[in-house]
Design a protein around this motif. Sequence first.
Motif, PDB file in Angstrom:
ATOM      1  N   LYS A 181       0.451  -7.727  -5.318  1.00 31.45           N
ATOM      2  CA  LYS A 181      -0.533  -6.557  -5.830  1.00 31.45           C
ATOM      3  C   LYS A 181       0.223  -5.196  -5.185  1.00 31.45           C
ATOM      4  N   THR A 182      -0.240  -4.055  -5.694  1.00 37.20           N
ATOM      5  CA  THR A 182      -0.021  -2.742  -5.303  1.00 37.20           C
ATOM      6  C   THR A 182      -0.955  -2.022  -5.267  1.00 37.20           C
ATOM      7  N   HIS A 183      -1.327  -1.287  -4.168  1.00 35.11           N
ATOM      8  CA  HIS A 183      -2.619  -0.318  -4.345  1.00 35.11           C
ATOM      9  C   HIS A 183      -2.065   1.302  -3.960  1.00 35.11           C
ATOM     10  N   LEU A 236       0.829  -1.109   0.051  1.00 32.70           N
ATOM     11  CA  LEU A 236       0.104  -0.004   0.059  1.00 32.70           C
ATOM     12  C   LEU A 236       0.860   1.196   0.084  1.00 32.70           C
ATOM     13  N   MET A 237       0.703   2.066  -1.030  1.00 34.37           N
ATOM     14  CA  MET A 237       1.502   3.064  -1.127  1.00 34.37           C
ATOM     15  C   MET A 237       0.548   4.364  -1.273  1.00 34.37           C
ATOM     16  N   GLY A 238       1.351   5.725  -1.110  1.00 33.39           N
ATOM     17  CA  GLY A 238       0.580   6.920  -0.975  1.00 33.39           C
ATOM     18  C   GLY A 238       1.396   8.003  -0.358  1.00 33.39           C
ATOM     19  N   GLY A 255      -2.288 -14.718  10.652  1.00 33.97           N
ATOM     20  CA  GLY A 255      -2.718 -14.958   9.187  1.00 33.97           C
ATOM     21  C   GLY A 255      -2.477 -13.765   8.267  1.00 33.97           C
ATOM     22  N   LEU A 256      -2.650 -12.642   8.912  1.00 33.28           N
ATOM     23  CA  LEU A 256      -2.481 -11.262   8.196  1.00 33.28           C
ATOM     24  C   LEU A 256      -1.582 -10.360   8.866  1.00 33.28           C
ATOM     25  N   ALA A 257      -0.403  -9.807   8.358  1.00 37.38           N
ATOM     26  CA  ALA A 257       0.294  -9.152   8.961  1.00 37.38           C
ATOM     27  C   ALA A 257       0.429  -7.774   8.197  1.00 37.38           C
ATOM     28  N   ILE A 258       0.167  -6.432   8.910  1.00 36.91           N
ATOM     29  CA  ILE A 258      -0.012  -5.146   8.314  1.00 36.91           C
ATOM     30  C   ILE A 258       1.253  -4.483   9.102  1.00 36.91           C
ATOM     31  N   LEU A 259       2.262  -4.067   8.044  1.00 33.31           N
ATOM     32  CA  LEU A 259       3.234  -3.737   8.346  1.00 33.31           C
ATOM     33  C   LEU A 259       3.346  -2.178   7.866  1.00 33.31           C
ATOM     34  N   ASP A 260       3.393  -1.367   9.034  1.00 36.29           N
ATOM     35  CA  ASP A 260       3.255   0.316   8.615  1.00 36.29           C
ATOM     36  C   ASP A 260       4.525   0.935   8.778  1.00 36.29           C
ATOM     37  N   LEU A 300       0.409 -10.671   3.923  1.00 36.85           N
ATOM     38  CA  LEU A 300       0.982  -9.234   4.131  1.00 36.85           C
ATOM     39  C   LEU A 300       0.324  -8.149   3.635  1.00 36.85           C
ATOM     40  N   LEU A 301       0.122  -7.193   4.195  1.00 38.22           N
ATOM     41  CA  LEU A 301      -0.066  -5.742   3.781  1.00 38.22           C
ATOM     42  C   LEU A 301       1.017  -5.011   4.113  1.00 38.22           C
ATOM     43  N   ILE A 302       2.079  -4.402   3.377  1.00 41.33           N
ATOM     44  CA  ILE A 302       3.079  -3.599   3.606  1.00 41.33           C
ATOM     45  C   ILE A 302       2.803  -2.269   3.291  1.00 41.33           C
ATOM     46  N   ILE A 303       2.809  -1.430   4.127  1.00 44.80           N
ATOM     47  CA  ILE A 303       2.665  -0.015   3.713  1.00 44.80           C
ATOM     48  C   ILE A 303       4.235   0.720   3.939  1.00 44.80           C
ATOM     49  N   THR A 304       4.420   1.246   2.680  1.00 46.94           N
ATOM     50  CA  THR A 304       5.706   1.670   2.631  1.00 46.94           C
ATOM     51  C   THR A 304       5.711   2.917   1.571  1.00 46.94           C
ATOM     52  N   HIS A 305       7.002   3.581   1.839  1.00 39.16           N
ATOM     53  CA  HIS A 305       7.290   4.588   0.784  1.00 39.16           C
ATOM     54  C   HIS A 305       8.458   4.178  -0.044  1.00 39.16           C
ATOM     55  N   SER A 306       9.140   3.450   0.541  1.00 32.12           N
ATOM     56  CA  SER A 306      10.651   3.164  -0.178  1.00 32.12           C
ATOM     57  C   SER A 306      10.397   1.751  -0.533  1.00 32.12           C
ATOM     58  N   THR A 307      11.263   1.272  -1.641  1.00 29.52           N
ATOM     59  CA  THR A 307      11.254   0.014  -2.191  1.00 29.52           C
ATOM     60  C   THR A 307      12.191  -0.756  -1.913  1.00 29.52           C
ATOM     61  N   ARG A 308      13.105  -0.248  -0.970  1.00 27.38           N
ATOM     62  CA  ARG A 308      14.357  -1.215  -0.738  1.00 27.38           C
ATOM     63  C   ARG A 308      13.723  -2.446   0.152  1.00 27.38           C
ATOM     64  N   ILE A 309      12.733  -2.278   0.984  1.00 28.21           N
ATOM     65  CA  ILE A 309      12.441  -3.282   1.717  1.00 28.21           C
ATOM     66  C   ILE A 309      11.583  -4.317   0.888  1.00 28.21           C
ATOM     67  N   LEU A 310      11.329  -4.072  -0.256  1.00 27.21           N
ATOM     68  CA  LEU A 310      10.523  -5.066  -1.265  1.00 27.21           C
ATOM     69  C   LEU A 310      11.350  -5.683  -2.007  1.00 27.21           C
ATOM     70  N   GLU A 311      12.728  -5.134  -2.132  1.00 28.66           N
ATOM     71  CA  GLU A 311      13.515  -5.825  -3.162  1.00 28.66           C
ATOM     72  C   GLU A 311      13.677  -7.296  -3.387  1.00 28.66           C
ATOM     73  N   SER A 312      13.791  -8.155  -1.962  1.00 29.00           N
ATOM     74  CA  SER A 312      13.945  -9.479  -2.088  1.00 29.00           C
ATOM     75  C   SER A 312      12.438 -10.084  -1.664  1.00 29.00           C
TER      76      SER A 312
END
Length: 247
Positions: A214-216, A34-36, A163-168, A197-209
């Motif tokens: 899906k992206t929202h 989740l980006m924004g 079962g569902l982790a939301i990482l803000d 997982l629902l990963i809330i982030t501004h950066s893409t570094r954490i997503l690299e690996s």
Amino acid sequence: AELLKIKDLSVSVEEKGILKNVNLSINKGETHVLMGPNGAGKSTLGNALMGNPRYSITNGQIFFDGEDITHEAVDKRAKRGIFLSFQSPLEVPGVSLGNFIRSAMEQRFGQRIRLWDFRKELKKSMDILGMDYSYAERDLNVGFSGGEKKKAEILQLLMLKPGLAILDETDSGLDVDAVRTVSEGIKEYQKNMEGSLLIITHSTRILESLTVDKTHVVINGVMKAEGDGSLVDKINNEGFESFLEKE
Ligand code: ADP
Ligand code: MG
Ligand code: MG
């Protein structure tokens, strides 16, 4: 199978409408991003999903595992296996990190966990995160650096196996090494626990690996775009402007 379904959700904070008719679904085992821009309502969505009473739902529904949890209390959702890691984790003097995790596990799984078993599993997870065992004895987050607080959150993730982790914004304010370690922890959760997982982030570094299904994109409380993992790169290159122009 569908794990989370958010249907036409509108959320207010202190009488102010923040999220407007948000729709979002996550299947079991999927990783969503989740980006924004700042103030778009990302943390509001996380809080509403966790059931934080300060966030009132004015429209729509939240389904988890097919059940309507829209108005369920935080502790019940935690028991169901919904986990929210905070943008700014709380400091809790008098409660050690280890005891905090153990009692959270006992609540989540509804049974006592023997100290010996707990310690063994805790050490295994701390090894993945490169955490010194002494952290388990320290007061929760008290005097922890930003990076240590984030690692403590990922440690909870590995131990509680939600079962569902939301990482803000678990990656915000971390140096490159800490991001890599946190990312390893998330990968471990992704790989071995079959959680979503629902990963809330501004950066893409954490997503690299990590594999992103899906992206929202949320802007001004409205879902503006949805795409696959490549949308993250597009936003990284072009910013949010192309979505703003559509308003
Ligand atoms: P993001 O996480 O995308 O940066 P937030 O969800 O934190 O955005 O905030 C969205 C809007 O809601 C902002 O205008 C913010 O000021 C407001 N808001 C969020 N939480 C609260 C709160 N607890 N009290 C008052 N306003 C809030
Ligand atoms: Mg923000
Ligand atoms: Mg936020």
